[in-house]
Design an enzyme around this catalytic site. Structure first.
Site, mmCIF file in Angstrom:
data_model
loop_
_atom_site.group_PDB
_atom_site.id
_atom_site.type_symbol
_atom_site.label_atom_id
_atom_site.label_comp_id
_atom_site.label_asym_id
_atom_site.label_seq_id
_atom_site.Cartn_x
_atom_site.Cartn_y
_atom_site.Cartn_z
ATOM 1 N N ASP A 1 0.859 -1.180 0.000
ATOM 2 C CA ASP A 1 0.000 0.000 0.000
ATOM 3 C C ASP A 1 0.894 1.228 0.000
ATOM 4 O O ASP A 1 2.028 1.159 -0.468
ATOM 5 C CB ASP A 1 -0.959 -0.036 1.195
ATOM 6 C CG ASP A 1 -2.295 0.643 0.901
ATOM 7 O OD1 ASP A 1 -2.269 1.857 0.623
ATOM 8 O OD2 ASP A 1 -3.347 -0.013 0.950
ATOM 9 N N HIS B 1 2.354 1.924 -3.154
ATOM 10 C CA HIS B 1 1.436 2.849 -3.809
ATOM 11 C C HIS B 1 1.932 4.288 -3.767
ATOM 12 O O HIS B 1 1.170 5.213 -4.030
ATOM 13 C CB HIS B 1 0.048 2.760 -3.176
ATOM 14 C CG HIS B 1 -0.640 1.455 -3.435
ATOM 15 N ND1 HIS B 1 -1.910 1.181 -2.982
ATOM 16 C CD2 HIS B 1 -0.229 0.342 -4.090
ATOM 17 C CE1 HIS B 1 -2.255 -0.064 -3.354
ATOM 18 N NE2 HIS B 1 -1.244 -0.577 -4.015
#
Length: 400
Positions: free
Chosen positions: A226, A249
């Site tokens: 993430d 991310h």
């Protein structure tokens, strides 16, 4: 002769003890070893109570103290909370030369919010060591879509309502959810931290900061599934420098506009960052719903992108997986955001995307010396409701 032998043996023994405990020596008046409180470095016997007991002992003293965790693997089966409300000491150092491991059964921690949690503490330092949260089995359960999985999972290390915090040289492995959370804190320094988790591990943000002021993150490497760093509402005066991100991310401000009443994000600097194969690079994201939140005073400086899907993005219609999207207009105001000396490669044709709010257009966006290319494609920019200017050479051509 026997006395001489005994004397030599005693000296050797003292030397060995000195070497074993030298790593725990710090500028402190008192040194506590978790071994003295019953902790077992074999990775099999639960040492949770020993760690809680040593914290109680340390807090009973007003002296500066070091808690020594010698080499070995320490099973900490249960969630632990280290509270500062009754703690007399304002300088406590955890010197970790071993590895703290969670239970391999994800259900043990799966319903907890945090594995290791510090609440209301002052002057706590965590130096060295590793946290292994054994999160892989929980990720597999979630990725398989099983209904037996816990809804969330535990953050590995959390500091809440604390100040003067130092995390140096720590490694976080395979967290169930977030690796490190800084929430409601002031004066925090994170340096030399390494985060490692699989690129498909869900909701495993590397470092999350919210409602905090004067936080600095230096010389950090984050590989996760993430956001490498996620920046939530109420973050002020955040400095991030010399960080490597990927997989992951990217570095994200947001998501914002989760609530109508929401504190803003201001004075954030990201400098000397490298993104490798990440989903995003530098991202600001908010849900498309009313909010009194804002983002202002942000600088992204001297950044290298290596095959990044979305190198520069402001997304005020954020809705992951397009499920239950609010389909309104974001109330978050974004202004005074600088992108300077950004270069490298995009994995997609649209290297710069500013998708801003129709009712609160982005303003004060500044692109300065940006050079992004895409293999076998012409790079493009996309803008909606974004205002600003360019300085120097900008590629792709600016749409501001």
């Amino acid at each position: 002769m026997a006395e001489v032998t005994r004397s030599c043996f005693s000296r050797v023994a003292l030397l060995i003890l000195y070497i074993l405990h030298q790593s725990c020596v710090a500028k402190s008046t008192l040194i506590f070893s978790v071994l003295s409180f019953g902790a077992k470095p074999n990775g099999a016997i639960d040492s949770t109570q020993a760690f809680l007991d040593v914290w109680t002992a340390v807090c009973a003293s007003s002296d500066s103290t070091t808690i020594c965790i010698p080499k070995g693997r320490y099973l900490l089966r249960n969630a632990m909370v280290f509270k500062g409300d009754n703690c007399k000491s304002t300088y406590i150092t955890f010197r970790i030369d071993g590895t703290l491991i969670a239970s391999s059964d994800y259900r043990v921690l799966g319903q907890a919010n945090n594995w290791l949690s510090f609440e209301g503490v002052t002057g706590v330092s965590i130096i060295g060591g590793a946290l292994d949260a054994k999160g892989t089995s929980l990720w597999a359960c979630k990725l398989a879509g099983s209904t037996d999985c816990p809804n969330g999972g535990a953050t590995s290390l959390s500091f809440t309502n604390s100040k003067n915090i130092n995390i140096n040289g720590l490694m976080s492995l395979n967290s169930q959810m977030f690796h490190i959370v800084i929430n409601g804190c002031q004066d925090v320094r994170i340096k030399g931290v390494k985060v490692n988790a699989a690129g498909n591990s869900p909701n495993t943000d590397g470092i999350h900061v919210q409602l905090s002021r004067n936080v600095a993150i230096f010389n950090t490497s984050i590989k996760t599934g993430d956001d490498c760093v996620s920046i939530g509402p109420g973050t002020k005066d955040l400095w991030i420098e010399q960080i490597t991100c990927g997989p992951g991310h990217g570095i994200s401000i947001g998501s914002l506009a989760k609530d109508l009443e929401e504190e803003g994000v201001q004075n954030v600097t990201v400098k000397n960052a490298i993104f490798k194969g990440t989903q995003n690079g530098l991202r600001i994201k908010s849900w498309a719903r009313p909010s009194n939140g804002f983002v202002q005073g942000v600088q992204f400086l001297d950044v290298v992108m290596l095959n990044v899907q979305n190198p520069i993005v402001i997304d005020q219609n954020y809705c992951p997986h397009n499920i239950n999207c609010p389909a309104q207009v974001s109330g978050v105001r974004v202004n005074d955001v600088v992108y300077r000396n950004i270069q490298g490669t995009s994995a997609t044709a649209i290297a710069i995307k500013f998708e801003c709010s129709a009712t609160n257009p982005c303003s004060g966006i500044r692109l300065e010396n940006v050079s992004l290319t895409c293999r076998n494609q012409e790079v493009q920019s996309h803008c909606a409701n974004a205002n600003g200017k360019i300085v120097g050479t900008v590629q792709p051509n600016s749409c501001l």
